[in-house]
Motif scaffolding. Structure first.
Motif, PDB file in Angstrom:
ATOM      1  N   GLU A 150       0.727  -1.291   0.023  1.00 38.61           N
ATOM      2  CA  GLU A 150      -0.090  -0.065  -0.001  1.00 38.61           C
ATOM      3  C   GLU A 150       0.834   1.203   0.020  1.00 38.61           C
ATOM      4  OE1 GLU A 150      -3.833  -1.729   2.547  1.00 38.61           O
ATOM      5  OE2 GLU A 150      -2.452  -0.463   3.501  1.00 38.61           O
ATOM      6  N   ILE A 151       1.960   1.097   0.559  1.00 37.67           N
ATOM      7  CA  ILE A 151       2.898   2.531   0.762  1.00 37.67           C
ATOM      8  C   ILE A 151       3.918   2.493  -0.331  1.00 37.67           C
ATOM      9  CG2 ILE A 151       4.514   3.781   2.419  1.00 37.67           C
ATOM     10  CD1 ILE A 151       3.025   1.892   4.707  1.00 37.67           C
ATOM     11  N   HIS A 152       4.439   1.370  -0.798  1.00 37.65           N
ATOM     12  CA  HIS A 152       5.593   1.407  -1.752  1.00 37.65           C
ATOM     13  C   HIS A 152       5.269   1.987  -2.913  1.00 37.65           C
ATOM     14  CE1 HIS A 152       9.223  -0.387  -3.235  1.00 37.65           C
ATOM     15  NE2 HIS A 152       9.355  -0.795  -2.140  1.00 37.65           N
ATOM     16  N   SER A 153       6.377   2.654  -3.677  1.00 38.69           N
ATOM     17  CA  SER A 153       6.143   3.320  -4.737  1.00 38.69           C
ATOM     18  C   SER A 153       6.306   2.308  -5.926  1.00 38.69           C
ATOM     19  CB  SER A 153       7.195   4.353  -4.758  1.00 38.69           C
ATOM     20  OG  SER A 153       8.558   3.729  -4.748  1.00 38.69           O
ATOM     21  N   TYR A 154       6.986   1.095  -5.954  1.00 41.24           N
ATOM     22  CA  TYR A 154       6.902   0.113  -6.953  1.00 41.24           C
ATOM     23  C   TYR A 154       5.894  -0.418  -7.287  1.00 41.24           C
ATOM     24  CZ  TYR A 154      12.004   0.207  -6.173  1.00 41.24           C
ATOM     25  OH  TYR A 154      13.407   0.379  -5.883  1.00 41.24           O
ATOM     26  N   ASP A 155       5.701  -0.763  -8.693  1.00 39.28           N
ATOM     27  CA  ASP A 155       4.525  -1.752  -9.081  1.00 39.28           C
ATOM     28  C   ASP A 155       4.368  -2.813  -8.551  1.00 39.28           C
ATOM     29  OD1 ASP A 155       3.551   0.701 -10.703  1.00 39.28           O
ATOM     30  OD2 ASP A 155       4.581  -0.204 -12.451  1.00 39.28           O
ATOM     31  N   CYS A 156       5.450  -3.629  -8.363  1.00 38.07           N
ATOM     32  CA  CYS A 156       5.652  -4.916  -8.071  1.00 38.07           C
ATOM     33  C   CYS A 156       7.060  -4.862  -6.871  1.00 38.07           C
ATOM     34  CB  CYS A 156       5.914  -5.896  -9.096  1.00 38.07           C
ATOM     35  SG  CYS A 156       6.063  -7.512  -8.834  1.00 38.07           S
ATOM     36  N   PRO A 157       6.583  -4.561  -5.684  1.00 37.33           N
ATOM     37  CA  PRO A 157       7.775  -4.403  -4.982  1.00 37.33           C
ATOM     38  C   PRO A 157       8.423  -5.984  -4.463  1.00 37.33           C
ATOM     39  CG  PRO A 157       5.873  -3.807  -3.657  1.00 37.33           C
ATOM     40  CD  PRO A 157       5.553  -3.845  -5.062  1.00 37.33           C
ATOM     41  N   ALA A 158       9.560  -5.879  -4.171  1.00 37.14           N
ATOM     42  CA  ALA A 158      10.111  -7.306  -3.687  1.00 37.14           C
ATOM     43  C   ALA A 158       9.895  -7.201  -2.159  1.00 37.14           C
ATOM     44  CB  ALA A 158      11.799  -7.148  -3.909  1.00 37.14           C
ATOM     45  N   ILE A 159       9.113  -8.241  -1.930  1.00 41.10           N
ATOM     46  CA  ILE A 159       8.919  -8.477  -0.172  1.00 41.10           C
ATOM     47  C   ILE A 159       8.968  -9.738  -0.091  1.00 41.10           C
ATOM     48  CG2 ILE A 159       7.310  -7.874   1.467  1.00 41.10           C
ATOM     49  CD1 ILE A 159       5.858  -6.000  -0.580  1.00 41.10           C
ATOM     50  N   ILE A 160       9.828 -10.348   0.690  1.00 42.00           N
ATOM     51  CA  ILE A 160       9.956 -11.822   0.710  1.00 42.00           C
ATOM     52  C   ILE A 160       9.898 -12.174   2.579  1.00 42.00           C
ATOM     53  CG2 ILE A 160      11.630 -13.754   0.479  1.00 42.00           C
ATOM     54  CD1 ILE A 160      12.660 -12.158  -1.824  1.00 42.00           C
ATOM     55  N   ALA A 161       9.100 -13.245   2.782  1.00 41.54           N
ATOM     56  CA  ALA A 161       9.267 -13.410   4.122  1.00 41.54           C
ATOM     57  C   ALA A 161       9.767 -14.982   4.281  1.00 41.54           C
ATOM     58  CB  ALA A 161       7.817 -13.426   4.850  1.00 41.54           C
ATOM     59  N   THR A 162      10.543 -15.241   5.565  1.00 40.31           N
ATOM     60  CA  THR A 162      10.966 -16.412   5.438  1.00 40.31           C
ATOM     61  C   THR A 162      11.056 -16.445   7.144  1.00 40.31           C
ATOM     62  OG1 THR A 162      12.998 -17.803   5.172  1.00 40.31           O
ATOM     63  CG2 THR A 162      13.606 -15.613   5.699  1.00 40.31           C
ATOM     64  N   PRO A 163      10.819 -18.110   7.545  1.00 37.87           N
ATOM     65  CA  PRO A 163      10.565 -18.184   8.941  1.00 37.87           C
ATOM     66  C   PRO A 163      12.157 -18.235   9.625  1.00 37.87           C
ATOM     67  CG  PRO A 163       9.914 -20.265   7.708  1.00 37.87           C
ATOM     68  CD  PRO A 163      10.474 -19.255   6.782  1.00 37.87           C
ATOM     69  N   ILE A 164      12.220 -17.823  10.762  1.00 33.27           N
ATOM     70  CA  ILE A 164      13.432 -17.701  11.526  1.00 33.27           C
ATOM     71  C   ILE A 164      13.573 -19.146  12.400  1.00 33.27           C
ATOM     72  CG2 ILE A 164      14.712 -16.798  13.497  1.00 33.27           C
ATOM     73  CD1 ILE A 164      13.402 -14.026  12.588  1.00 33.27           C
ATOM     74  N   GLU A 165      14.464 -19.833  11.969  1.00 40.54           N
ATOM     75  CA  GLU A 165      14.477 -21.274  12.409  1.00 40.54           C
ATOM     76  C   GLU A 165      15.154 -21.421  13.787  1.00 40.54           C
ATOM     77  OE1 GLU A 165      12.934 -23.937  11.010  1.00 40.54           O
ATOM     78  OE2 GLU A 165      12.272 -22.714   9.300  1.00 40.54           O
ATOM     79  N   ASN A 166      15.919 -20.493  14.078  1.00 39.32           N
ATOM     80  CA  ASN A 166      16.554 -20.425  15.293  1.00 39.32           C
ATOM     81  C   ASN A 166      17.148 -19.226  15.638  1.00 39.32           C
ATOM     82  OD1 ASN A 166      17.819 -21.695  17.706  1.00 39.32           O
ATOM     83  ND2 ASN A 166      18.909 -23.362  16.743  1.00 39.32           N
TER      84      ASN A 166
END
Length: 107
Positions: A74-90
């Motif tokens: 919603e806030i980002h200026s890019y049409d397709c922003p890079a947003i990646i989520a990954t679990p923190i295992e430890n």
């Protein structure tokens, strides 16, 4: 409670700081680390693009990931922003617990 690390890139430091502040103020993430200027090469509009960007790392809970992604878009200026989520295992259990305690805005 499972914690996640979210990586995203922004056009500039101002945009990264704006997004980070919103995410922390809304308690969607516990904290954000803004990384210095990075060089990005990527395929876009049928050509290789090369840009300077700013990256950030945000720490949150699994319950908040979808809301964080939506809010960044919603806030980002890019049409397709890079947003990646990954679990923190430890990691440091006290720090991971703190992340869970500070994130209060699922969705």
């Amino acid at each position: 409670m499972q914690t996640h690390l979210i990586y995203a890139t922004c056009a500039n430091l101002e945009e990264a700081r704006k997004i980070a502040k919103v995410l922390v103020e809304e308690r969607r993430v516990a904290c954000v680390n803004i990384l210095p200027q990075i060089q990005s090469l990527y395929w876009w509009n049928d050509a290789v693009q090369e840009d300077s960007e700013i990256a950030f790392l945000a720490k949150t809970t699994r319950e908040n990931v979808d809301g964080v992604v939506k809010r960044v878009k919603e806030i980002h200026s890019y049409d397709c922003p890079a947003i990646i989520a990954t679990p923190i295992e430890n990691g440091n259990p006290d720090f991971l617990k703190w992340i869970g305690e500070e994130c209060q805005n699922p969705g």
